[in-house]
Design an enzyme around this catalytic site. Structure first.
Site, PDB file in Angstrom:
ATOM      1  N   ASP A  37      61.533  15.453  63.788  1.00  0.00           N
ATOM      2  CA  ASP A  37      62.239  16.133  64.926  1.00  0.00           C
ATOM      3  C   ASP A  37      61.137  16.655  65.775  1.00  0.00           C
ATOM      4  OD1 ASP A  37      63.773  17.756  66.701  1.00  0.00           O
ATOM      5  OD2 ASP A  37      65.198  17.636  64.986  1.00  0.00           O
ATOM      6  N   ASP A  61      58.207  12.910  68.441  1.00  0.00           N
ATOM      7  CA  ASP A  61      59.083  13.022  69.520  1.00  0.00           C
ATOM      8  C   ASP A  61      59.112  11.418  69.861  1.00  0.00           C
ATOM      9  OD1 ASP A  61      60.007  12.390  72.152  1.00  0.00           O
ATOM     10  OD2 ASP A  61      58.365  13.579  73.108  1.00  0.00           O
ATOM     11  N   TYR A 154      73.661   9.805  79.740  1.00  0.00           N
ATOM     12  CA  TYR A 154      74.092   9.560  78.476  1.00  0.00           C
ATOM     13  C   TYR A 154      74.810   8.457  78.085  1.00  0.00           C
ATOM     14  CZ  TYR A 154      75.362  11.780  73.954  1.00  0.00           C
ATOM     15  OH  TYR A 154      75.636  11.907  72.574  1.00  0.00           O
ATOM     16  N   LYS A 158      73.868   5.574  75.439  1.00  0.00           N
ATOM     17  CA  LYS A 158      74.678   5.394  74.388  1.00  0.00           C
ATOM     18  C   LYS A 158      75.186   4.144  74.225  1.00  0.00           C
ATOM     19  CE  LYS A 158      73.498   9.150  72.133  1.00  0.00           C
ATOM     20  NZ  LYS A 158      72.541   9.107  70.891  1.00  0.00           N
ATOM     21  N   THR A 189      79.012  20.842  66.914  1.00  0.00           N
ATOM     22  CA  THR A 189      77.602  21.116  67.087  1.00  0.00           C
ATOM     23  C   THR A 189      77.071  21.607  68.580  1.00  0.00           C
ATOM     24  OG1 THR A 189      76.537  18.990  67.761  1.00  0.00           O
ATOM     25  CG2 THR A 189      76.753  19.322  65.692  1.00  0.00           C
TER      26      THR A 189
END
Length: 261
Positions: A37, A61, A154, A158, A189
């Site tokens: 991460d 990254d 996004y 995706k 989350t």
């Protein structure tokens, strides 16, 4: 024997959220886990070690080829190989109509959400092939198969992950590596730390809006990250031995019906 006993898993985006839940769940099933991460993954490692598991945190990254190569090398050096790759790292890409999106924001979202999984597969695949039981689990999104308001980058990235999953399954299935994807829906989350910057009242209001939207689904609620993690463990294990190229919704039924704003 647990389902991932003796296997090594590299999980990106595992410092928190879904990625952390996957890392913890895979460790509980016997895997040695590399927590990769841009953020400090020490808390995830500590959770795993507290229950007797083995884990290693590496800074990575996923948009940087050199850092990806280094993370894979760290896994192989520490544990002797690599059996499972989970591509979870991702960013929201911000919001706005397409003509309002800054080019830099678009490019960064593509770099992390789509180029990142490609770079991780590219670096990990020789080791997954060598293991004889290689598995790739990509974390896409329901927004990869439907349109969503003001989420051009996004949705596009995706959607790319969804079809990259299918393409990799075609190439690598005959070579013994299975590649599947999960489509999380409303998961409880705070992706990207958005709510963390709103203050207590703003965060509560933002979560209330998500709960209201999730309430319109057939199952009527948000999921916990561990509910996605259990599916990831299944796809990484031998229990899913005849699955590759599968796109698995974990979405409370939201993609089966109309969703209201």
């Amino acid at each position: 024997m647990t389902r991932l006993e003796g296997r090594v898993a590299l999980v990106t985006g595992a410092a928190g959220g879904i990625g952390a839940a996957i890392a913890v769940a895979m460790a509980a099933e016997g895997a040695r886990v590399v927590v990769a991460d841009v953020k400090n993954g020490g808390a995830t490692v500590a959770t795993i070690e507290a229950t007797g598991g083995q884990a290693l945190a590496v800074a990575c990254d996923v948009a940087d080829p050199a850092q990806v190569e280094a993370a894979v090398a760290a896994a192989v050096d520490a544990y002797g190989g690599l059996d499972v790759l989970v591509n979870d790292a991702g960013i929201s890409g911000g919001s706005g109509l397409a003509h309002e999106v800054e080019v830099e924001d678009w490019l960064r979202t593509v770099a992390v959400n789509l180029t990142g999984p490609f770079l991780c597969v590219r670096a990990a695949m020789p080791h997954l092939l060598a293991s004889g039981r290689g598995r790739v689990v990509n974390i896409a999104s329901t927004y990869g198969v439907v349109g969503a308001p003001q989420a051009a980058a996004y949705c596009a990235t995706k959607g790319g992950v969804v079809n990259l999953t299918r393409q990799l399954a075609v190439d690598y299935g005959p070579l013994g590596v299975r590649v599947n994807a999960i489509l999380p829906g409303y998961i409880d989350t705070d992706m990207g730390g958005y709510r963390a910057g709103l203050g207590p009242e703003g965060a509560a209001a933002a979560n209330a809006r998500r709960n209201a939207a999730a309430g319109l689904q057939p199952l009527g609620r948000q999921a916990g990250a561990e509910e996605v993690a259990s599916v990831a463990v299944f796809l990484a294990s031998d229990e899913s031995s005849f699955m590759t190229g599968a796109i698995v919704p974990v979405d409370g039924g939201c993609t089966t019906t109309f969703r209201h704003p």
